[in-house]
Design a protein around this motif. Structure first.
Motif, PDB file in Angstrom:
ATOM      1  N   SER A 138       0.953  -1.097  -0.378  1.00  0.00           N
ATOM      2  CA  SER A 138       0.194   0.375   0.399  1.00  0.00           C
ATOM      3  C   SER A 138       0.923   1.447  -0.422  1.00  0.00           C
ATOM      4  O   SER A 138       0.251   2.647   0.146  1.00  0.00           O
ATOM      5  CB  SER A 138      -0.489  -0.663   1.157  1.00  0.00           C
ATOM      6  OG  SER A 138      -0.808  -0.124   2.590  1.00  0.00           O
ATOM      7  N   ALA A 139       1.814   1.193   0.165  1.00  0.00           N
ATOM      8  CA  ALA A 139       2.973   2.871   0.168  1.00  0.00           C
ATOM      9  C   ALA A 139       2.186   2.853  -1.052  1.00  0.00           C
ATOM     10  O   ALA A 139       2.919   2.235  -2.142  1.00  0.00           O
ATOM     11  CB  ALA A 139       4.364   1.925  -0.270  1.00  0.00           C
ATOM     12  N   THR A 140       2.458   4.137  -1.162  1.00  0.00           N
ATOM     13  CA  THR A 140       1.804   5.098  -2.438  1.00  0.00           C
ATOM     14  C   THR A 140       3.460   5.749  -2.952  1.00  0.00           C
ATOM     15  O   THR A 140       3.834   6.308  -3.819  1.00  0.00           O
ATOM     16  CB  THR A 140       1.245   6.207  -1.453  1.00  0.00           C
ATOM     17  OG1 THR A 140       2.057   7.775  -0.807  1.00  0.00           O
ATOM     18  CG2 THR A 140       0.254   6.487  -1.092  1.00  0.00           C
ATOM     19  N   ASN A 141       4.770   5.944  -1.927  1.00  0.00           N
ATOM     20  CA  ASN A 141       6.447   6.184  -2.764  1.00  0.00           C
ATOM     21  C   ASN A 141       6.837   4.673  -2.941  1.00  0.00           C
ATOM     22  O   ASN A 141       6.865   4.164  -2.154  1.00  0.00           O
ATOM     23  CB  ASN A 141       6.882   6.838  -1.378  1.00  0.00           C
ATOM     24  CG  ASN A 141       8.075   7.390  -2.066  1.00  0.00           C
ATOM     25  OD1 ASN A 141       8.251   6.626  -3.274  1.00  0.00           O
ATOM     26  ND2 ASN A 141       9.178   8.094  -1.532  1.00  0.00           N
ATOM     27  N   PRO A 142       7.043   4.258  -4.723  1.00  0.00           N
ATOM     28  CA  PRO A 142       7.343   3.328  -4.316  1.00  0.00           C
ATOM     29  C   PRO A 142       8.737   3.638  -4.564  1.00  0.00           C
ATOM     30  O   PRO A 142       8.520   1.623  -4.364  1.00  0.00           O
ATOM     31  CB  PRO A 142       6.865   3.323  -6.423  1.00  0.00           C
ATOM     32  CG  PRO A 142       6.316   4.721  -6.429  1.00  0.00           C
ATOM     33  CD  PRO A 142       6.386   5.335  -5.732  1.00  0.00           C
ATOM     34  N   LEU A 143       9.610   3.737  -3.886  1.00  0.00           N
ATOM     35  CA  LEU A 143      11.111   3.976  -3.213  1.00  0.00           C
ATOM     36  C   LEU A 143      10.353   3.442  -2.121  1.00  0.00           C
ATOM     37  O   LEU A 143      11.573   2.029  -1.499  1.00  0.00           O
ATOM     38  CB  LEU A 143      11.734   5.182  -3.284  1.00  0.00           C
ATOM     39  CG  LEU A 143      12.286   5.773  -5.007  1.00  0.00           C
ATOM     40  CD1 LEU A 143      12.501   6.538  -4.421  1.00  0.00           C
ATOM     41  CD2 LEU A 143      12.568   5.091  -6.017  1.00  0.00           C
ATOM     42  N   ASP A 144       9.819   3.710  -0.742  1.00  0.00           N
ATOM     43  CA  ASP A 144       9.214   3.041   0.089  1.00  0.00           C
ATOM     44  C   ASP A 144       8.821   1.225  -0.498  1.00  0.00           C
ATOM     45  O   ASP A 144       9.033   0.670   0.778  1.00  0.00           O
ATOM     46  CB  ASP A 144       8.267   3.693   0.614  1.00  0.00           C
ATOM     47  CG  ASP A 144       8.780   5.336   0.662  1.00  0.00           C
ATOM     48  OD1 ASP A 144      10.425   5.431   0.857  1.00  0.00           O
ATOM     49  OD2 ASP A 144       7.869   6.000   1.160  1.00  0.00           O
ATOM     50  N   ALA A 145       8.650   1.154  -1.168  1.00  0.00           N
ATOM     51  CA  ALA A 145       7.620  -0.260  -1.444  1.00  0.00           C
ATOM     52  C   ALA A 145       8.544  -0.901  -1.220  1.00  0.00           C
ATOM     53  O   ALA A 145       8.530  -2.081  -1.068  1.00  0.00           O
ATOM     54  CB  ALA A 145       7.202   0.144  -3.248  1.00  0.00           C
ATOM     55  N   ILE A 146       9.965  -0.779  -2.176  1.00  0.00           N
ATOM     56  CA  ILE A 146      11.219  -2.219  -1.770  1.00  0.00           C
ATOM     57  C   ILE A 146      11.059  -2.152  -0.419  1.00  0.00           C
ATOM     58  O   ILE A 146      11.902  -3.858  -0.038  1.00  0.00           O
ATOM     59  CB  ILE A 146      12.312  -1.619  -2.679  1.00  0.00           C
ATOM     60  CG1 ILE A 146      11.978  -0.892  -3.327  1.00  0.00           C
ATOM     61  CG2 ILE A 146      13.133  -2.209  -2.624  1.00  0.00           C
ATOM     62  CD1 ILE A 146      12.778  -0.492  -5.316  1.00  0.00           C
ATOM     63  N   GLY A 147      11.650  -1.989   0.084  1.00  0.00           N
ATOM     64  CA  GLY A 147      11.518  -1.867   1.874  1.00  0.00           C
ATOM     65  C   GLY A 147      10.693  -2.719   2.932  1.00  0.00           C
ATOM     66  O   GLY A 147      10.502  -3.400   2.940  1.00  0.00           O
ATOM     67  N   ASN A 165       9.268  12.456  -0.593  1.00  0.00           N
ATOM     68  CA  ASN A 165       8.677  11.049   0.301  1.00  0.00           C
ATOM     69  C   ASN A 165       7.360  10.756  -0.959  1.00  0.00           C
ATOM     70  O   ASN A 165       6.362  10.650   0.072  1.00  0.00           O
ATOM     71  CB  ASN A 165       9.133  11.585   1.005  1.00  0.00           C
ATOM     72  CG  ASN A 165       9.150   9.936   2.076  1.00  0.00           C
ATOM     73  OD1 ASN A 165       9.209   8.828   1.189  1.00  0.00           O
ATOM     74  ND2 ASN A 165       8.273  10.251   3.511  1.00  0.00           N
ATOM     75  N   MET A 166       6.844  11.175  -1.658  1.00  0.00           N
ATOM     76  CA  MET A 166       5.953  10.678  -2.267  1.00  0.00           C
ATOM     77  C   MET A 166       5.382  10.558  -3.395  1.00  0.00           C
ATOM     78  O   MET A 166       6.743  10.240  -4.339  1.00  0.00           O
ATOM     79  CB  MET A 166       4.734  12.149  -2.476  1.00  0.00           C
ATOM     80  CG  MET A 166       4.614  13.198  -1.114  1.00  0.00           C
ATOM     81  SD  MET A 166       3.973  14.599  -1.541  1.00  0.00           S
ATOM     82  CE  MET A 166       3.129  15.353   0.164  1.00  0.00           C
ATOM     83  N   GLY A 167       4.258   9.608  -3.195  1.00  0.00           N
ATOM     84  CA  GLY A 167       4.632   9.291  -4.913  1.00  0.00           C
ATOM     85  C   GLY A 167       3.787  10.023  -5.977  1.00  0.00           C
ATOM     86  O   GLY A 167       3.724  11.265  -5.452  1.00  0.00           O
ATOM     87  N   GLY A 179      13.264   8.959 -15.085  1.00  0.00           N
ATOM     88  CA  GLY A 179      13.794  10.093 -14.174  1.00  0.00           C
ATOM     89  C   GLY A 179      13.392  10.864 -13.073  1.00  0.00           C
ATOM     90  O   GLY A 179      13.573  11.080 -12.046  1.00  0.00           O
ATOM     91  N   GLY A 180      12.851  11.697 -14.427  1.00  0.00           N
ATOM     92  CA  GLY A 180      12.110  12.908 -13.146  1.00  0.00           C
ATOM     93  C   GLY A 180      11.228  12.244 -12.158  1.00  0.00           C
ATOM     94  O   GLY A 180      11.010  13.147 -10.350  1.00  0.00           O
ATOM     95  N   ALA A 181       9.872  11.273 -12.290  1.00  0.00           N
ATOM     96  CA  ALA A 181       9.541  10.825 -11.283  1.00  0.00           C
ATOM     97  C   ALA A 181      10.177  10.059  -9.903  1.00  0.00           C
ATOM     98  O   ALA A 181      10.165  10.075  -8.689  1.00  0.00           O
ATOM     99  CB  ALA A 181       8.375   9.471 -11.398  1.00  0.00           C
ATOM    100  N   ILE A 182      11.374   9.377 -10.271  1.00  0.00           N
ATOM    101  CA  ILE A 182      12.238   8.530  -9.109  1.00  0.00           C
ATOM    102  C   ILE A 182      13.422   9.885  -7.971  1.00  0.00           C
ATOM    103  O   ILE A 182      13.151  10.164  -7.003  1.00  0.00           O
ATOM    104  CB  ILE A 182      13.599   7.982  -9.314  1.00  0.00           C
ATOM    105  CG1 ILE A 182      12.971   6.564 -10.143  1.00  0.00           C
ATOM    106  CG2 ILE A 182      14.495   7.603  -8.769  1.00  0.00           C
ATOM    107  CD1 ILE A 182      13.923   6.217 -11.206  1.00  0.00           C
ATOM    108  N   HIS A 183      13.856  11.388  -8.688  1.00  0.00           N
ATOM    109  CA  HIS A 183      14.038  12.293  -8.517  1.00  0.00           C
ATOM    110  C   HIS A 183      13.531  13.011  -7.939  1.00  0.00           C
ATOM    111  O   HIS A 183      13.460  13.083  -6.308  1.00  0.00           O
ATOM    112  CB  HIS A 183      14.523  12.998  -9.096  1.00  0.00           C
ATOM    113  CG  HIS A 183      15.191  14.376  -9.375  1.00  0.00           C
ATOM    114  ND1 HIS A 183      16.715  14.332  -8.650  1.00  0.00           N
ATOM    115  CD2 HIS A 183      14.502  15.921  -8.973  1.00  0.00           C
ATOM    116  CE1 HIS A 183      16.527  16.092  -8.102  1.00  0.00           C
ATOM    117  NE2 HIS A 183      15.674  16.765  -8.450  1.00  0.00           N
TER     118      HIS A 183
END
Length: 218
Positions: free
Chosen positions: A110-119, A199-201, A189-193
């Motif tokens: 359910s993480a809205t930030n895909p970078l948080d989803a990895i953890g 810290n948001m999706g 690249g912009g989305a990841i940046h």
């Protein structure tokens, strides 16, 4: 550009130190003619058109300011560009879809930030994905690069809807694909940046109006 630089290299030391625009135009007009007679790049008009980028490839607008086309095989570079474009088109959809449309019914998804989803999902699913990608690359990439020498870049014989039925349609579809792939590479690249900055999706960031970064704690 090279003709322009070489024109200065050919000037005598005394003349070079005291040259002015009028003197240059009167005594060195052949150099000026050579400079402006060079074909200019469509995308970077103040640079000459790269020798290998003659417009035959789909989406070729003569953009190669670092000269990669002179250092590497052109078909290999196009194969890499097409592949990365396809990956990024899938990536930007995968980046937005779980947040905007649907995600698996579990807290860890359910993480809205895909970078948080990895953890949240843990490393085991990530390793499975990487192994699957490696298997696909080994099955298709090796043959394409080392056996076929990247002939017909991006073509793996997959066209179940016959979208490239004629040479004209194929060229048009290939041009559309490479343009959308380039856009997707910039987009992901912009989305990841911005995910790192806010810290948001992506959808949450747009809806909140946080356009200029700044780490945000939920």
């Amino acid at each position: 550009m090279f003709a322009f630089v070489s024109g200065f290299a050919g000037l005598p030391a005394t003349r070079a130190s005291s040259f002015n625009g009028a003197q240059f135009s009167q005594t060195h007009s052949p150099v000026r003619t050579a400079r402006f007679s060079m074909a200019a790049s469509k995308s970077v008009p103040f640079l000459p058109q790269p020798a290998k980028l003659d417009g035959t490839l789909p989406g070729d607008v003569g953009f190669d300011p670092l000269g990669f086309s002179d250092m590497f095989d052109l078909n290999f570079l196009r194969e890499a560009e097409v592949k990365h474009g396809r990956i990024c088109m899938l990536a930007i959809v995968g980046w937005v879809f779980p947040e905007a449309v649907y995600h698996l019914p579990n807290e860890m998804y359910s993480a809205t930030n895909p970078l948080d989803a990895i953890g949240k999902v843990g490393w085991l699913p990530v390793i499975q994905i990487l192994l699957f990608i490696a298997a696909c690359e080994a099955a298709t990439g090796y043959k394409k690069v080392y056996e076929q020498k990247c002939e017909d870049p991006g073509n793996f014989g997959f066209d179940p809807l016959n979208l490239a039925g004629t040479p004209e349609k194929k060229k048009r579809r290939q041009t559309a694909e490479i343009k959308n792939g380039r856009l997707a590479m910039v987009a992901i690249g912009g989305a990841i940046h911005h995910a790192l900055l806010t810290n948001m999706g992506l959808v949450e960031q747009i809806q909140s109006g946080r356009w200029f970064g700044g780490y945000y704690v939920h």
